[in-house]
Design an enzyme around this catalytic site. Sequence first.
Site, PDB file in Angstrom:
ATOM      1  CD  GLN A  69      -1.094  -0.549   3.692  1.00 58.67           C
ATOM      2  OE1 GLN A  69      -1.188   0.197   4.671  1.00 58.67           O
ATOM      3  NE2 GLN A  69      -1.759  -1.709   3.599  1.00 58.67           N
ATOM      4  CG  HIS A  92      -0.451   5.475   4.016  1.00 56.39           C
ATOM      5  ND1 HIS A  92      -1.620   4.764   4.019  1.00 56.39           N
ATOM      6  CD2 HIS A  92       0.432   4.760   4.748  1.00 56.39           C
ATOM      7  CE1 HIS A  92      -1.462   3.658   4.735  1.00 56.39           C
ATOM      8  NE2 HIS A  92      -0.221   3.630   5.183  1.00 56.39           N
ATOM      9  CD  GLU A 146       2.333   3.861   8.009  1.00 63.92           C
ATOM     10  OE1 GLU A 146       1.269   3.915   8.640  1.00 63.92           O
ATOM     11  OE2 GLU A 146       2.515   3.060   7.086  1.00 63.92           O
ATOM     12  CG  HIS A 178       4.104   1.025   3.596  1.00 65.37           C
ATOM     13  ND1 HIS A 178       3.601   2.156   2.995  1.00 65.37           N
ATOM     14  CD2 HIS A 178       3.213   0.711   4.578  1.00 65.37           C
ATOM     15  CE1 HIS A 178       2.479   2.512   3.573  1.00 65.37           C
ATOM     16  NE2 HIS A 178       2.202   1.635   4.540  1.00 65.37           N
ATOM     17  NE  ARG A 182      -6.468  -3.389   0.831  1.00 62.96           N
ATOM     18  CZ  ARG A 182      -7.736  -3.040   1.029  1.00 62.96           C
ATOM     19  NH1 ARG A 182      -8.609  -3.082   0.032  1.00 62.96           N
ATOM     20  NH2 ARG A 182      -8.133  -2.643   2.221  1.00 62.96           N
TER      21      ARG A 182
END
Length: 321
Positions: free
Chosen positions: A95, A97, A114, A171, A191
């Site tokens: 996926q 972000h 993250e 990642h 995804r």
Amino acid sequence: MSEPYFLKPVFHEKIWGGTRLKRDFGYEIPSDHTGECWAISAHPHGPATVENGPYAGMTLDKVWEQHRDVFGNAKGDVFPLLTKILDASEDLSVQVHPDDAYAAEHEHELGKTECWYVIAAEPGATMVYGHYAKTREQLAEWIHNGEWDKLFRRVPVKPGDFLYVPSGTIHAVGKGIMVLETQQSSDTTYRLYDWDRVDKTTGKKRELHLQQSIDTTIVPHEDPKLDITKTQVGDATVTKYVQSPFFGVWQWRLTDGQATFNRGKAPYTLVSVLDGAGSITVDGKDYPLKKGVHFILPFNVKQWTLKGDLQIIASEPGEKA
């Protein structure tokens, strides 16, 4: 009286989840495919509940909305951080972000940068971290042709590793890995590949987001440069993993000792106990700590003392939070 605010986590079942959150941390989980513990969360998809003090019984998002002084009157429409523990009994989907600008335009929430502290990893465990495409055209071609082995970059991981995952990074947490994740408070995930598996609850493959993934992936991939440093505070070894515009993350490691910390510039601190037992003293009162406990040190806590044998991951909002 100043005091830490302990939180009751929220749990999410996932196609890739397992039982390790119960086995390793003693949590009461909803099923044998529980993937995520949202430990310190004010996100609407799973806000944690304050367990003590004047706000006991309130969810963290409501405390943020109604009592902003708890957080030093920090700015922002939403509480900016989210702390999770992930149990990957199987590979997560590959996926990516979006950043803040793309997420605001298309998803009406924060972007998602993250990072992961690896709590546990089976021997030989790997993560997808980055890709080998040199141009966006090559990225799109390999994605549309399903040339995943050519595209994905796999890295081996072991307990104690730390990975910073900026928005736009392809990642996936791999099978047999458990991580503590510190992230922007966002639940937007594009995804890219899901290993062609079928969700048993729906009988269908999960939705993919190929165009959004192509649009938001950083090309070419570059590993972020981290300046990991260690200092001593009393008997505690303090490891600084990252200080980004979104958050700072540290490990506090105490072995049968004591350490007193003073608040820095950040208006509040998020704390997760990953191992051990001990106590925290705030304003003359002792609070017991054990593995799996999560809490916030609010703005009016200017100093705290840790005692015992403790492994802690702590985070604070960055300048963009």
